[in-house]
Scaffold this motif. Structure first.
Motif, mmCIF file in Angstrom:
data_model
loop_
_atom_site.group_PDB
_atom_site.id
_atom_site.type_symbol
_atom_site.label_atom_id
_atom_site.label_comp_id
_atom_site.label_asym_id
_atom_site.label_seq_id
_atom_site.Cartn_x
_atom_site.Cartn_y
_atom_site.Cartn_z
ATOM 1 N N VAL A 22 0.841 -1.199 0.000
ATOM 2 C CA VAL A 22 0.000 0.000 0.000
ATOM 3 C C VAL A 22 0.877 1.250 0.000
ATOM 4 O O VAL A 22 0.676 2.173 -0.804
ATOM 5 C CB VAL A 22 -0.951 0.008 1.208
ATOM 6 C CG1 VAL A 22 -1.674 1.357 1.307
ATOM 7 C CG2 VAL A 22 -1.970 -1.125 1.110
ATOM 8 N N PHE A 25 2.624 1.734 -3.408
ATOM 9 C CA PHE A 25 1.707 2.223 -4.442
ATOM 10 C C PHE A 25 1.427 3.714 -4.262
ATOM 11 O O PHE A 25 1.368 4.478 -5.232
ATOM 12 C CB PHE A 25 0.396 1.432 -4.423
ATOM 13 C CG PHE A 25 0.458 0.132 -5.169
ATOM 14 C CD1 PHE A 25 0.688 0.109 -6.531
ATOM 15 C CD2 PHE A 25 0.282 -1.075 -4.501
ATOM 16 C CE1 PHE A 25 0.737 -1.089 -7.240
ATOM 17 C CE2 PHE A 25 0.334 -2.283 -5.187
ATOM 18 C CZ PHE A 25 0.566 -2.289 -6.555
ATOM 19 N N VAL A 33 -5.979 3.567 -3.343
ATOM 20 C CA VAL A 33 -5.663 2.200 -2.935
ATOM 21 C C VAL A 33 -6.761 1.708 -2.002
ATOM 22 O O VAL A 33 -6.977 2.275 -0.921
ATOM 23 C CB VAL A 33 -4.298 2.099 -2.225
ATOM 24 C CG1 VAL A 33 -4.034 0.648 -1.825
ATOM 25 C CG2 VAL A 33 -3.175 2.605 -3.120
#
Length: 250
Positions: A22, A25, A33
């Motif tokens: 997470v 990203f 996300v």
């Protein structure tokens, strides 16, 4: 796969590799996300990293209704990361068979349910990618790990099968094969089988970075740490050597 601007869903996002993914990203410019876990309350610290872009979602791989609901709650996903899974220690000939069945149902069938729920979502959004976090255990079983390696071998085979089905639909499929990673799961394993403590551990952050590097490079098979790289190289040249190496751990 273009990561910047993508909309991602990561299962098992509350800790370990999932939580690190997470963060990675977000760092690489994902637009949103969806962070998934069995208990959304466990995602508070993950959401706090970027409340504007991180959305908590309930997903329990053993509860199909939660998977269906998640696909309805996250209709904008273009990149699915199947990271969640379960584990159980023991030798297959004498451990509790119910535990073996649970691991297989979760890691293989549960992941397949998530995939089947989200493929139509990704396709409606113009295509994208699926990332399955597997394990080097897919290439050779360690006796003390019970049904876990078998579940990961099944997940590897499923990944290969759906790759062919999804390519014409504009969805790439990527397999990630971590080695020992400094997570709660590895601590659990070492508690039952101390020999695993002798191996170098990658950090979750290192695995997340290497995974997204591989995804950005469009690599189908990603070996995200030094131990995994060594196993991958051996697997390509000597599959029986990998079997002997991994089966000899305990």
């Amino acid at each position: 796969m273009e990561i910047e601007g993508s909309v991602v869903l990561v299962t098992g996002a509350n800790r370990g590799i999932g939580r690190a993914l997470v963060g990675e990203f977000l760092a690489r410019g994902a637009a949103r996300v969806h962070a998934a876990a069995r208990n959304p309350a466990s995602l508070a610290a993950v959401v706090a990293e970027d409340p504007a872009r991180v959305v908590p979602v309930a997903v329990d791989l053993s509860a199909p209704d939660t998977i269906t609901a998640a696909a309805e709650a996250a209709p904008d996903v273009t990149l699915l990361v199947n990271n969640a899974g379960s584990h159980g220690m023991g030798h297959l000939l004498d451990m509790d068979l119910a535990l073996v069945e649970e691991v297989m149902r979760t890691n293989f069938l549960g992941t397949l349910r998530v995939l089947r729920a989200f493929v139509p979502v990704i396709e409606r959004n113009g295509g994208g990618a699926v990332v399955n976090v597997i394990s080097i255990g897919a290439f050779g079983a360690t006796p003390a790990l019970g049904g876990y390696p078998a579940s990961k071998a099944a997940l590897h085979s499923m990944t290969q099968a759906v790759r062919q089905d999804l390519a014409p639909r504009g969805i790439g499929v990527h397999a990630v094969f971590p080695g020992p990673v400094d997570t709660d799961m590895l601590d659990y394993v070492i508690g039952h089988e101390p020999a695993f403590g002798d191996f170098p551990r990658a950090t979750s952050a290192e695995v997340a970075r290497a995974t997204l590097d591989g995804l950005a490079a469009d690599a189908e098979d990603i070996f995200p740490d030094s131990f995994a790289v060594g196993v991958g190289e051996l697997w390509r040249s000597d599959p029986k050597g990998v079997e002997r190496r991994l089966s000899g751990i305990s």
